[in-house]
Design a protein around this motif. Structure first.
Motif, short mmCIF file in Angstrom:
data_model
loop_
_atom_site.label_atom_id
_atom_site.label_comp_id
_atom_site.label_asym_id
_atom_site.label_seq_id
_atom_site.Cartn_x
_atom_site.Cartn_y
_atom_site.Cartn_z
N ALA A 37 0.83 -1.11 0.22
CA ALA A 37 -0.10 0.17 0.03
C ALA A 37 0.82 1.27 -0.04
CB ALA A 37 -0.92 0.01 1.30
N VAL A 38 1.89 1.23 0.81
CA VAL A 38 2.84 2.46 0.71
C VAL A 38 3.62 2.68 -0.68
CG1 VAL A 38 4.91 3.34 1.86
CG2 VAL A 38 3.26 2.17 3.36
N ALA A 39 3.75 1.55 -1.23
CA ALA A 39 4.58 1.64 -2.54
C ALA A 39 3.69 2.26 -3.54
CB ALA A 39 5.24 0.35 -2.79
N VAL A 293 -3.14 -11.73 -4.15
CA VAL A 293 -4.26 -11.09 -3.35
C VAL A 293 -3.91 -9.61 -3.27
CG1 VAL A 293 -4.76 -10.83 -0.71
CG2 VAL A 293 -4.55 -13.09 -1.94
N CYS A 294 -2.78 -9.27 -3.36
CA CYS A 294 -2.61 -7.73 -3.40
C CYS A 294 -3.06 -6.99 -4.72
CB CYS A 294 -1.12 -7.49 -3.14
SG CYS A 294 -0.49 -8.17 -1.40
N GLU A 295 -2.76 -7.79 -5.78
CA GLU A 295 -3.24 -7.32 -7.03
C GLU A 295 -4.65 -7.32 -7.15
OE1 GLU A 295 -1.56 -5.95 -9.52
OE2 GLU A 295 0.44 -6.09 -8.58
N MET A 296 -5.21 -7.96 -6.54
CA MET A 296 -6.84 -7.97 -6.54
C MET A 296 -7.38 -6.83 -5.75
SD MET A 296 -7.70 -12.09 -6.27
CE MET A 296 -9.54 -11.53 -6.10
N GLU A 297 -6.58 -6.44 -4.78
CA GLU A 297 -7.01 -5.34 -3.99
C GLU A 297 -6.31 -4.13 -4.33
OE1 GLU A 297 -7.08 -4.21 1.06
OE2 GLU A 297 -5.55 -5.72 0.05
N ARG A 298 -5.65 -3.84 -5.20
CA ARG A 298 -5.09 -2.82 -6.19
C ARG A 298 -6.05 -1.84 -6.49
NH1 ARG A 298 0.32 -2.20 -9.85
NH2 ARG A 298 -0.08 -0.08 -10.37
N PRO A 299 -6.99 -2.08 -7.20
CA PRO A 299 -8.15 -1.14 -7.62
C PRO A 299 -8.50 -0.45 -6.59
CG PRO A 299 -8.14 -3.21 -8.99
CD PRO A 299 -7.41 -3.55 -7.83
#
Length: 858
Positions: A37-39, A293-299
């Protein structure tokens, strides 16, 4: 092998390994989700606010290794299963993975490889002693002697070993030192490329991964650089698990191993490799799930960032001010007392080898470009230009040619910092600088290609040479500027990587307990993007960055190591340069008419152009299974050796029989058996006193002059240089004079020479050669490797006596008069006046007729 692994890695131990890997991945996953999230926040903010990256002068191509292979060749590998050395064909493609095949024919037929080696984390060794030193350290409880014998014996003096602290080792050997150096350079390049496994194009995932890894290790008390940050994400995580798991298993399993020292070492390597493969498979699966999981939450995160970006930035600045007010006095005191006094010494240690490496890159680039310019002056055709440009296009990825540049960086010594700043070894900085060298070389070559390609239309041969020289000067000037920029950035990053971990370790005990209270100042909706730990590290970074920038700027102002000042910017002399293409130019296809063979729209691996020449030549297979049975390889062709070796190869005298089959006429009845292997007879005039020879020519007597004569120099083996004098002594002359059959041949030859001299030489030279024996004359002409246009006599045998290894002479043989052929050369002077003394008989001439069964050079 399976019994050793199954006996020491039972189901219970494998479950322990699985549980340990899952625990490490779970803890790392928490850091990764926070840093992701920071990046993402930093990436979106940079996109909105814009950045001020320095505009480079050189162009950069996207896919430099498209449809290319790095290297392929044959060597010998030790197989654990059979405990024997077997010949193998190795292929290194654009991925830098090493594929092993049974033979070159198996590779060409597309047969599946015997195995693939990913070199991430490996070390390429060329000494069995160095390997034994690393191997003896693998058994912690065993006091191994450094001189103890290994569990395998290399059949040659030129081993090549790929060593890994956890994975399986690979053993190879070659027959010559030149092969060993070439393979070592290739293996090192594979290791260097594979270690650089994190893509810089991923602006979110890569920073999140590296920061999460750093925070995880800092939580365990490891603040310095890490040597095993090698390969892709799964490999790095496997090394992270093995960092703590490997010592524990060694203490548990090694004391139970039985047998001699060599057998215990071998068994432990097999066990370690099995554990590493199990851990690697788990880290790969779990990291892919975490990244997904992180990519799915990215939008959702991206949408929240773009909506509340201003408020998030304001909140972060507010918290940053509070934290700086608390920690700044402590940071400044640490910088003044323990950081500033060492910045210049660390910078000097980095600048010296790095600048020498980049300077070597420039020297190699200059030599290659000058070579292209010279070749263009000799032959300005577009086909030749395309051939030379095609060779230079992959210069940056030629491990043998670039080896000198990489070796300059190997001299980096940070010995005093390894304990003070927790720097485990300088390998991290060495490999990073070597990667930058390769990038700058490729950028310079690519820019030169684009400039030359743009200037090709509408230029004559003379204009083309001048254009290439102008392109060369422009590229070198751009390289100097970009080299300075890249090195200054590398120095700043290296200093930060050395100093920041040291400062964080010193400040952790005094500052870390006070950080959690600042979390209350952050809104809950913004807590995913603002972390107090990250703000604290930014404060430490900013406090020391100013001193680092000043040190690098001071070095540039003093023009040390050819660094440019930041205020020095090249004029925009090429406004349209960056509008040129970014793809690799197919010089061979556009100018040479050679296009790669495709299959299904893509160039197949077997037909890809190879950057480094093969060690094992095509058509020379490796038929033996054991390395002890295989003879040595005489020559290793290399593209970087230039055109000289190719020219020397073409200059070698060729046996006419190998080119044109000649049907031999029957000889005299007395010598049929002796002239069975006769190729061409040679009439030689032998001077008894060899001391009179000057520059391989007989001294000219006063008043003597002959304009037309053919001189033949006999070539003998280099292993016996005194054999020539032995064969041209008085004994052979007397023996030849005793042969009465050659008298008629000598008289006939002298009469032909006298007639030819008295008539028009320009008209009868070629006629005499053809009329005497048309078939022999044609063969002699075709077999001559060189055509000399100068008026002085130059014997091809003299030119190539150092380069050819002829077969030994079979001895003196009698020649039939009908088989003697003479070739007359116009404008040749020698010390024997055949024109004035053509009427002399054979006994006064003191000549002899000799034949050379292996080579006849007329």
């Amino acid at each position: 092998m399976g019994d050793v692994i199954s006996a020491n890695l039972d189901e219970g131990k494998r479950e322990v390994i699985t549980a340990r890997t899952s625990a490490v991945m779970a803890e790392f996953g928490r850091f990764y989700e926070q840093q992701y999230a920071v990046a993402l926040f930093n990436s979106v903010r940079y996109e909105i606010e814009g950045g001020g990256n320095t505009q480079t002068q050189l162009l950069h191509r996207k896919e430099p290794l498209k449809n290319k292979s790095i290297f392929s060749g044959g060597l010998f590998q030790y197989l654990e299963e059979s405990k024997k050395w077997r010949s193998r064909f190795l292929y290194v493609g654009d991925s830098y993975n090493i594929s092993l095949y049974e033979s070159k024919a198996a590779h060409d037929r597309g047969i599946h490889s015997k195995g693939v080696i990913n070199c991430a984390g490996y070390r390429a060794l060329t000494s069995m002693e160095e390997y034994l030193g690393l191997l003896n350290n693998s058994l912690g409880d065993t006091k191994a002697k450094s001189a103890s014998a290994p569990f395998l014996k290399c059949p040659t003096q030129f081993p090549l070993i790929l060593w890994h602290p956890y994975a399986r080792h690979h053993y190879f050997c070659v027959m010559t030192e030149k092969e060993q150096k070439k393979w070592h350079a290739v293996f090192q390049d594979c290791v260097r490329h594979s270690n650089n496994g994190l893509s810089e194009e991923c602006k979110v995932a890569t920073p999140a991964f590296t920061d999460a890894l750093r925070l995880y290790r800092q939580a365990k008390g490891h603040y310095g650089t890490w040597d095993m940050m090698c390969g892709n994400q799964a490999q790095i995580l496997a090394n992270l698990v093995m960092e703590t798991l490997h010592p524990e298993l060694k203490n548990l399993i090694v004391p139970r191993l039985k047998g001699k020292l060599q057998q215990r070492q071998k068994d432990w390597m097999l066990i370690s490799d099995a554990v590493y493969r199990q851990v690697l498979s788990q880290t790969k699966t779990q990291h892919e799930a975490l990244a997904q999981v992180c990519e799915m939450e990215r939008p959702r995160l991206d949408s929240a960032l773009r909506t509340d970006m201003d408020q998030i930035i304001t909140s972060k600045e507010h918290v940053s001010g509070k934290i700086r007010a608390l920690v700044s006095p402590r940071i400044e005191q640490l910088v003044r007392s323990k950081v500033q006094p060492y910045i210049h010494s660390i910078l000097e240690a980095l600048m010296e080898p790095t600048s020498r490496g980049f300077s070597e890159v420039r020297d190699i680039l200059f030599r290659e470009l000058v070579e292209v310019s010279k070749n263009t002056m000799n032959d300005s055709s577009r086909e030749k230009l395309g051939e030379h440009m095609d060779k230079i296009s992959m210069l940056a990825f030629h491990p043998v040619k670039m080896q000198n540049c990489y070796e300059k960086m190997e001299a980096l010594n940070l010995e005093g910092l390894q304990q003070r700043c927790d720097v485990s070894s300088p390998s991290v900085f060495i490999q990073r600088a070597q990667i930058l060298m390769r990038q700058q070389m490729d950028n310079a070559v690519h820019t030169f290609e684009q400039l030359v390609h743009q200037s090709l239309d509408g230029h004559s041969g003379e204009d083309l040479c001048k254009t290439i020289q102008r392109c060369q000067d422009r590229v070198l000037k751009k390289y100097d500027y970009d080299s300075s920029t890249v090195r200054k950035k590398f120095f700043r990053e290296a200093l930060l990587q050395i100093i920041i971990p040291y400062m964080l370790k010193q400040l952790s005990t005094s500052c870390s307990p006070d950080l959690p209270k600042f979390k209350e100042l952050i809104f809950e909706d913004f807590s995913r993007f603002i972390l107090v730990e990250s703000i604290f590290e930014e404060a430490v970074l900013q406090s020391v960055s100013k001193d680092i920038m000043m040190a690098v700027k001071e070095a540039a102002v003093q023009r040390r190591h050819n660094l440019y000042r930041d205020s020095m910017v090249l004029t925009n002399s090429d406004p349209n340069l960056h509008l040129l293409g970014e793809d690799t130019i197919d010089w061979a296809g556009q100018f040479g008419g050679v296009k790669g063979e495709t299959q299904g729209g893509e160039v197949t691996n077997r037909k890809r152009k190879q950057i480094v020449s093969m060690i094992q030549l095509d058509g020379v297979p490796l038929p033996y299974e054991s390395c002890q049975e295989v003879p040595g390889v005489d020559g290793i062709p290399e593209e970087n050796e230039g055109q000289r070796e190719q020219d020397l190869e073409t200059e070698k005298p060729v046996n006419p029989v190998q080119q044109v089959p000649i049907e031999k006429e029957p000889g005299s009845p007395e010598s049929v058996t002796e002239i069975r292997d006769l190729i061409n007879p040679v009439l030689e005039v032998v001077e008894k006193d060899s001391s009179q020879l000057t520059n391989r020519m007989l001294p000219l007597e006063e008043g003597d002059e002959v304009k037309h004569i053919t001189t033949v120099t006999e070539i003998v083996s280099r292993e016996s240089p005194k054999k020539v004098e032995g064969e041209l002594d008085a004994t052979q002359i007397e023996r030849a004079l005793e042969e009465q059959q050659c008298v008629s041949a000598i008289e006939s030859a002298i009469q032909q020479i006298e007639i030819a001299i008295q008539e028009d030489p320009g008209e009868h030279l070629s006629e005499g050669a053809i009329d005497s024996d048309g078939e022999f004359a044609q063969t002699s002409k075709n077999s001559s490797p060189l055509h000399h246009d100068d008026s002085g006599f130059q014997s091809p045998a003299n030119e190539n006596v150092e380069e050819v290894e002829p077969q030994p002479d079979t001895g003196d043989e009698v020649v039939d008069a009908e088989q003697v052929m003479l070739t007359l050369v116009e404008g040749v002077k020698t010390s024997i006046d055949l024109d004035a003394k053509a009427t002399c008989d054979a006994s006064e001439k003191k000549t002899e007729v000799e034949t050379t069964a292996d080579r006849c050079l007329l």
